[in-house]
Scaffold this motif. Structure first.
Motif, PDB file in Angstrom:
ATOM      1  N   ASP A   1      -6.312   6.615   7.021  1.00 46.76           N
ATOM      2  CA  ASP A   1      -6.143   5.305   7.653  1.00 46.76           C
ATOM      3  C   ASP A   1      -4.777   4.714   7.297  1.00 46.76           C
ATOM      4  O   ASP A   1      -4.098   4.168   8.165  1.00 46.76           O
ATOM      5  N   ILE A   2      -4.402   4.811   6.055  1.00 48.01           N
ATOM      6  CA  ILE A   2      -3.114   4.267   5.626  1.00 48.01           C
ATOM      7  C   ILE A   2      -1.994   5.113   6.211  1.00 48.01           C
ATOM      8  O   ILE A   2      -0.979   4.575   6.675  1.00 48.01           O
ATOM      9  N   ALA A   3      -2.159   6.421   6.244  1.00 46.55           N
ATOM     10  CA  ALA A   3      -1.132   7.282   6.810  1.00 46.55           C
ATOM     11  C   ALA A   3      -0.935   7.002   8.294  1.00 46.55           C
ATOM     12  O   ALA A   3       0.180   7.073   8.809  1.00 46.55           O
ATOM     13  N   ALA A   4      -1.997   6.641   8.998  1.00 51.25           N
ATOM     14  CA  ALA A   4      -1.888   6.322  10.420  1.00 51.25           C
ATOM     15  C   ALA A   4      -1.193   4.983  10.626  1.00 51.25           C
ATOM     16  O   ALA A   4      -0.475   4.786  11.600  1.00 51.25           O
TER      17      ALA A   4
ATOM     18  N   PRO B   1       3.326   5.560   9.881  1.00 52.02           N
ATOM     19  CA  PRO B   1       3.750   6.936  10.183  1.00 52.02           C
ATOM     20  C   PRO B   1       5.123   7.246   9.600  1.00 52.02           C
ATOM     21  O   PRO B   1       5.996   6.370   9.534  1.00 52.02           O
ATOM     22  N   ALA B   2       5.288   8.465   9.155  1.00 51.86           N
ATOM     23  CA  ALA B   2       6.569   8.886   8.586  1.00 51.86           C
ATOM     24  C   ALA B   2       7.580   9.069   9.712  1.00 51.86           C
ATOM     25  O   ALA B   2       7.265   9.531  10.796  1.00 51.86           O
ATOM     26  N   GLY B   3       8.817   8.689   9.410  1.00 51.00           N
ATOM     27  CA  GLY B   3       9.870   8.920  10.381  1.00 51.00           C
ATOM     28  C   GLY B   3      10.114   7.790  11.219  1.00 51.00           C
ATOM     29  O   GLY B   3      10.608   7.035  11.724  1.00 51.00           O
TER      30      GLY B   3
ATOM     31  N   LYS C   1       0.800  -1.225   0.000  1.00 52.24           N
ATOM     32  CA  LYS C   1       0.000   0.000   0.000  1.00 52.24           C
ATOM     33  C   LYS C   1       0.832   1.275   0.000  1.00 52.24           C
ATOM     34  O   LYS C   1       0.336   2.328  -0.341  1.00 52.24           O
ATOM     35  N   THR C   2       2.084   1.201   0.389  1.00 54.80           N
ATOM     36  CA  THR C   2       2.909   2.408   0.445  1.00 54.80           C
ATOM     37  C   THR C   2       3.641   2.675  -0.858  1.00 54.80           C
ATOM     38  O   THR C   2       4.307   3.693  -0.982  1.00 54.80           O
ATOM     39  N   TRP C   3       3.546   1.759  -1.825  1.00 60.57           N
ATOM     40  CA  TRP C   3       4.244   1.943  -3.098  1.00 60.57           C
ATOM     41  C   TRP C   3       3.471   2.902  -3.988  1.00 60.57           C
ATOM     42  O   TRP C   3       2.257   2.768  -4.169  1.00 60.57           O
TER      43      TRP C   3
END
Length: 67
Positions: A59-62, A65-67, A19-21
């Motif tokens: 939802d996907i961003a949660a 998380p970045a970092g 999902k992050t691609w």
């Protein structure tokens, strides 16, 4: 055409599994790992037609998380 349907199926499968691609990673995977000869313009046209180029939901961003 039949090849466009094959590209669409591969893109949907890749974006469901990872999902992050974004487009870049999907294109490089299809080109370098799978060995398909399609150019980036053709794949990007199908990628946009499937509306995969939209920003991910909250939802996907949660979940990632970045970092």
């Amino acid at each position: 055409s039949d090849e466009n349907e094959l590209i669409a199926d591969l893109l949907v499968g890749l974006t469901d599994a990872r999902k992050t691609w974004g487009f870049g990673l999907c294109f490089l995977h299809l080109r370098n790992v799978k060995g398909h000869p399609w150019n980036h313009k053709r794949i990007y046209r199908i990628y946009c037609a499937l509306k995969l180029n939209l920003r991910p939901s909250r939802d996907i961003a949660a979940q990632y998380p970045a970092g």
